[in-house]
Every structure is written in structure tokens, then in C-alpha cells.
Design a protein around this motif. Structure first.
Motif, PDB file in Angstrom:
ATOM      1  N   HIS A   1     -34.073  13.634 -45.946  1.00 36.45           N
ATOM      2  CA  HIS A   1     -33.097  12.548 -45.903  1.00 36.45           C
ATOM      3  C   HIS A   1     -32.393  12.560 -44.552  1.00 36.45           C
ATOM      4  O   HIS A   1     -32.028  13.629 -44.053  1.00 36.45           O
ATOM      5  CB  HIS A   1     -32.068  12.690 -47.004  1.00 36.45           C
ATOM      6  N   THR A   2     -32.214  11.390 -43.995  1.00 36.12           N
ATOM      7  CA  THR A   2     -31.510  11.242 -42.729  1.00 36.12           C
ATOM      8  C   THR A   2     -30.403  10.219 -42.911  1.00 36.12           C
ATOM      9  O   THR A   2     -30.640   9.131 -43.438  1.00 36.12           O
ATOM     10  CB  THR A   2     -32.468  10.747 -41.620  1.00 36.12           C
ATOM     11  N   ARG A   3     -29.207  10.594 -42.493  1.00 40.46           N
ATOM     12  CA  ARG A   3     -28.074   9.667 -42.449  1.00 40.46           C
ATOM     13  C   ARG A   3     -27.369   9.941 -41.125  1.00 40.46           C
ATOM     14  O   ARG A   3     -26.930  11.068 -40.882  1.00 40.46           O
ATOM     15  CB  ARG A   3     -27.116   9.899 -43.606  1.00 40.46           C
ATOM     16  N   ALA A   4     -27.279   8.907 -40.284  1.00 36.28           N
ATOM     17  CA  ALA A   4     -26.658   9.087 -38.977  1.00 36.28           C
ATOM     18  C   ALA A   4     -25.932   7.811 -38.590  1.00 36.28           C
ATOM     19  O   ALA A   4     -26.356   6.708 -38.951  1.00 36.28           O
ATOM     20  CB  ALA A   4     -27.723   9.427 -37.931  1.00 36.28           C
ATOM     21  N   ALA A   5     -24.835   7.965 -37.861  1.00 36.47           N
ATOM     22  CA  ALA A   5     -24.052   6.813 -37.423  1.00 36.47           C
ATOM     23  C   ALA A   5     -23.446   7.094 -36.058  1.00 36.47           C
ATOM     24  O   ALA A   5     -23.238   8.246 -35.679  1.00 36.47           O
ATOM     25  CB  ALA A   5     -22.948   6.504 -38.433  1.00 36.47           C
ATOM     26  N   LEU A   6     -23.171   6.012 -35.330  1.00 31.23           N
ATOM     27  CA  LEU A   6     -22.569   6.104 -34.008  1.00 31.23           C
ATOM     28  C   LEU A   6     -21.689   4.881 -33.807  1.00 31.23           C
ATOM     29  O   LEU A   6     -22.140   3.750 -34.040  1.00 31.23           O
ATOM     30  CB  LEU A   6     -23.659   6.144 -32.930  1.00 31.23           C
ATOM     31  N   CYS A   7     -20.458   5.079 -33.376  1.00 27.17           N
ATOM     32  CA  CYS A   7     -19.591   3.959 -33.022  1.00 27.17           C
ATOM     33  C   CYS A   7     -20.112   3.376 -31.709  1.00 27.17           C
ATOM     34  O   CYS A   7     -20.256   4.104 -30.717  1.00 27.17           O
ATOM     35  CB  CYS A   7     -18.140   4.406 -32.875  1.00 27.17           C
ATOM     36  N   ILE A   8     -20.424   2.079 -31.721  1.00 22.62           N
ATOM     37  CA  ILE A   8     -21.023   1.445 -30.535  1.00 22.62           C
ATOM     38  C   ILE A   8     -20.079   0.457 -29.860  1.00 22.62           C
ATOM     39  O   ILE A   8     -20.465  -0.211 -28.894  1.00 22.62           O
ATOM     40  CB  ILE A   8     -22.367   0.768 -30.886  1.00 22.62           C
TER      41      ILE A   8
ATOM     42  N   ILE B   1     -49.307  19.427 -40.639  1.00 23.11           N
ATOM     43  CA  ILE B   1     -49.511  20.655 -39.875  1.00 23.11           C
ATOM     44  C   ILE B   1     -48.364  20.887 -38.885  1.00 23.11           C
ATOM     45  O   ILE B   1     -47.885  21.995 -38.720  1.00 23.11           O
ATOM     46  CB  ILE B   1     -50.868  20.618 -39.130  1.00 23.11           C
ATOM     47  N   ALA B   2     -47.933  19.822 -38.249  1.00 26.75           N
ATOM     48  CA  ALA B   2     -46.912  19.926 -37.203  1.00 26.75           C
ATOM     49  C   ALA B   2     -45.547  19.457 -37.705  1.00 26.75           C
ATOM     50  O   ALA B   2     -44.776  18.859 -36.967  1.00 26.75           O
ATOM     51  CB  ALA B   2     -47.351  19.112 -35.997  1.00 26.75           C
ATOM     52  N   ASP B   3     -45.227  19.742 -38.964  1.00 20.83           N
ATOM     53  CA  ASP B   3     -43.994  19.233 -39.560  1.00 20.83           C
ATOM     54  C   ASP B   3     -42.730  19.569 -38.759  1.00 20.83           C
ATOM     55  O   ASP B   3     -41.890  18.692 -38.568  1.00 20.83           O
ATOM     56  CB  ASP B   3     -43.869  19.696 -41.009  1.00 20.83           C
ATOM     57  N   PRO B   4     -42.535  20.791 -38.259  1.00 22.30           N
ATOM     58  CA  PRO B   4     -41.316  21.044 -37.465  1.00 22.30           C
ATOM     59  C   PRO B   4     -41.229  20.139 -36.228  1.00 22.30           C
ATOM     60  O   PRO B   4     -40.151  19.640 -35.908  1.00 22.30           O
ATOM     61  CB  PRO B   4     -41.435  22.515 -37.074  1.00 22.30           C
ATOM     62  N   ALA B   5     -42.345  19.898 -35.575  1.00 29.89           N
ATOM     63  CA  ALA B   5     -42.338  19.005 -34.413  1.00 29.89           C
ATOM     64  C   ALA B   5     -42.067  17.567 -34.843  1.00 29.89           C
ATOM     65  O   ALA B   5     -41.326  16.837 -34.170  1.00 29.89           O
ATOM     66  CB  ALA B   5     -43.673  19.090 -33.671  1.00 29.89           C
ATOM     67  N   ALA B   6     -42.641  17.153 -35.968  1.00 34.97           N
ATOM     68  CA  ALA B   6     -42.410  15.795 -36.477  1.00 34.97           C
ATOM     69  C   ALA B   6     -40.929  15.592 -36.804  1.00 34.97           C
ATOM     70  O   ALA B   6     -40.368  14.525 -36.530  1.00 34.97           O
ATOM     71  CB  ALA B   6     -43.278  15.531 -37.705  1.00 34.97           C
ATOM     72  N   ARG B   7     -40.288  16.613 -37.360  1.00 33.72           N
ATOM     73  CA  ARG B   7     -38.853  16.515 -37.657  1.00 33.72           C
ATOM     74  C   ARG B   7     -38.039  16.372 -36.374  1.00 33.72           C
ATOM     75  O   ARG B   7     -37.081  15.610 -36.311  1.00 33.72           O
ATOM     76  CB  ARG B   7     -38.378  17.751 -38.416  1.00 33.72           C
ATOM     77  N   ALA B   8     -38.414  17.118 -35.352  1.00 29.26           N
ATOM     78  CA  ALA B   8     -37.714  17.029 -34.065  1.00 29.26           C
ATOM     79  C   ALA B   8     -37.877  15.643 -33.457  1.00 29.26           C
ATOM     80  O   ALA B   8     -36.917  15.074 -32.926  1.00 29.26           O
ATOM     81  CB  ALA B   8     -38.232  18.107 -33.112  1.00 29.26           C
ATOM     82  N   VAL B   9     -39.066  15.083 -33.549  1.00 35.19           N
ATOM     83  CA  VAL B   9     -39.306  13.733 -33.040  1.00 35.19           C
ATOM     84  C   VAL B   9     -38.457  12.731 -33.816  1.00 35.19           C
ATOM     85  O   VAL B   9     -37.838  11.841 -33.230  1.00 35.19           O
ATOM     86  CB  VAL B   9     -40.809  13.363 -33.105  1.00 35.19           C
ATOM     87  N   GLN B  10     -38.398  12.887 -35.120  1.00 37.95           N
ATOM     88  CA  GLN B  10     -37.597  11.968 -35.931  1.00 37.95           C
ATOM     89  C   GLN B  10     -36.118  12.047 -35.552  1.00 37.95           C
ATOM     90  O   GLN B  10     -35.448  11.016 -35.419  1.00 37.95           O
ATOM     91  CB  GLN B  10     -37.785  12.255 -37.412  1.00 37.95           C
ATOM     92  N   ARG B  11     -35.596  13.232 -35.351  1.00 38.14           N
ATOM     93  CA  ARG B  11     -34.190  13.373 -34.925  1.00 38.14           C
ATOM     94  C   ARG B  11     -33.969  12.700 -33.563  1.00 38.14           C
ATOM     95  O   ARG B  11     -32.961  12.008 -33.362  1.00 38.14           O
ATOM     96  CB  ARG B  11     -33.790  14.849 -34.856  1.00 38.14           C
ATOM     97  N   ARG B  12     -34.902  12.916 -32.666  1.00 35.56           N
ATOM     98  CA  ARG B  12     -34.789  12.317 -31.327  1.00 35.56           C
ATOM     99  C   ARG B  12     -34.825  10.796 -31.405  1.00 35.56           C
ATOM    100  O   ARG B  12     -34.034  10.112 -30.751  1.00 35.56           O
ATOM    101  CB  ARG B  12     -35.920  12.845 -30.443  1.00 35.56           C
ATOM    102  N   MET B  13     -35.742  10.252 -32.205  1.00 31.89           N
ATOM    103  CA  MET B  13     -35.845   8.798 -32.318  1.00 31.89           C
ATOM    104  C   MET B  13     -34.612   8.208 -33.008  1.00 31.89           C
ATOM    105  O   MET B  13     -34.137   7.137 -32.612  1.00 31.89           O
ATOM    106  CB  MET B  13     -37.123   8.392 -33.060  1.00 31.89           C
TER     107      MET B  13
ATOM    108  N   ALA C   1     -31.557   9.285 -32.768  1.00 35.46           N
ATOM    109  CA  ALA C   1     -30.533   9.245 -31.727  1.00 35.46           C
ATOM    110  C   ALA C   1     -30.806   8.103 -30.741  1.00 35.46           C
ATOM    111  O   ALA C   1     -29.873   7.400 -30.316  1.00 35.46           O
ATOM    112  CB  ALA C   1     -30.467  10.585 -30.983  1.00 35.46           C
ATOM    113  N   ARG C   2     -32.066   7.896 -30.395  1.00 38.39           N
ATOM    114  CA  ARG C   2     -32.408   6.805 -29.474  1.00 38.39           C
ATOM    115  C   ARG C   2     -32.119   5.450 -30.091  1.00 38.39           C
ATOM    116  O   ARG C   2     -31.622   4.544 -29.420  1.00 38.39           O
ATOM    117  CB  ARG C   2     -33.873   6.916 -29.053  1.00 38.39           C
ATOM    118  N   TYR C   3     -32.452   5.281 -31.367  1.00 33.84           N
ATOM    119  CA  TYR C   3     -32.147   4.008 -32.042  1.00 33.84           C
ATOM    120  C   TYR C   3     -30.641   3.737 -32.058  1.00 33.84           C
ATOM    121  O   TYR C   3     -30.203   2.623 -31.790  1.00 33.84           O
ATOM    122  CB  TYR C   3     -32.645   4.026 -33.490  1.00 33.84           C
TER     123      TYR C   3
END
Length: 150
Positions: free
Chosen positions: A14-21, A128-140, A142-144
């Protein structure tokens, strides 16, 4: 309506993230317009191939670093204080799940970019690369959020 509109399903990350823009109506309208026209995804570094603006049933293929990422908009939000949409993954997507992108104008006038998602590996290489996939998801994520600020 998709599952990101309520309680997120068990068995997924689960991902929940927010940023005041910013603040005010102009910020709210500009961010929600950019979101509906896929501009937020482009600003986040993705190539976008969509059959139209984000509307229920719209298919979109996102491309990033050689990956083909197909999705379908499952619902939209179009209220005076909240606008956005959610898409679900389609066959061939590296993950399985749903992601909601929302712009919210709060009572104090602040405008927030909000992302809610649930996902799990959808292909052999993301399992196979789940830890890397999680890192990519966190990065994306933040970018969104930053991309909704313009």
C-alpha cells in the motif's frame, strides 16, 4: 469505482503519499488540468500514449526505461475540492494493482497532490527483483507528486 476509493485490499503493498504544491484556486485548476491531460506523467519522465484525456475507460501505455506499462482509467474524481483519476494495470504491466492521482484543495486554501496505490509484482522479473521494484515505485511516486506542482 476502483479499490483505491476505499479500503485497500490485503495482499498488496500500500502506498499513500501527499505533498503540498501551493495555494488557491489557480494552483488547484492548473494541477488538475495537467493531471487529466497526462502532463504530470510526462513531467515525471514517462512517454505517454493515451487514447484521450484521463476519463473512465481510457487506455494509456506509459513507457519508461524500455518498459511498456499499460493501464486503464477505472474512475475519475471531479469535485469542487478534489479532482483526479485512478488507473488499474493491464496485462503486460510490470506490477498488478491500481493507482489514484488526486489534487485536493483544502479548507485553508492549500493544494495537495495525493497518491494512493496498491500493487504487487505482476511479472516474473518484478517478482525476482521485488526490492528494486519497490524502490522504483517510491521514486516514481515522489516524481509524480513533484510533477503535479508544475
Amino acid at each position: 469505482m476502483g479499490a483505491t476509493a476505499g479500503v485497500l485490499p490485503a495482499g498488496y503493498r500500500h502506498t499513500r503519499a501527499a505533498l503540498c504544491i501551493g495555494r488557491g484556486e489557480d494552483t488547484f485548476l492548473a494541477a488538475s488540468d495537467a493531471l487529466s491531460r497526462w502532463e504530470v506523467h510526462r513531467r515525471a519522465g514517462l512517454r505517454v500514449e493515451a487514447s484521450g484525456p484521463a476519463a473512465r475507460g481510457t487506455d494509456v501505455v506509459l513507457r519508461w526505461c524500455g518498459f511498456r506499462i499499460p493501464c486503464r482509467v477505472v474512475y475519475t474524481i471531479d469535485g469542487p475540492f478534489r479532482r483526479g483519476f485512478a488507473y488499474g494495470t493491464l496485462a503486460g504491466h510490470p506490477e498488478s494493482g491500481e493507482e489514484r492521482f488526486c489534487v485536493e484543495r483544502r479548507a485553508d486554501g492549500s493544494v495537495h497532490a495525493v497518491i494512493t496505490a496498491f500493487s504487487r509484482p505482476g511479472r516474473w522479473f518484478t517478482r525476482i527483483a521485488d526490492p528494486a521494484a519497490r524502490a522504483v515505485q517510491r521514486r516514481m511516486t515522489a516524481r509524480y507528486l513533484r510533477a503535479m506542482a508544475g
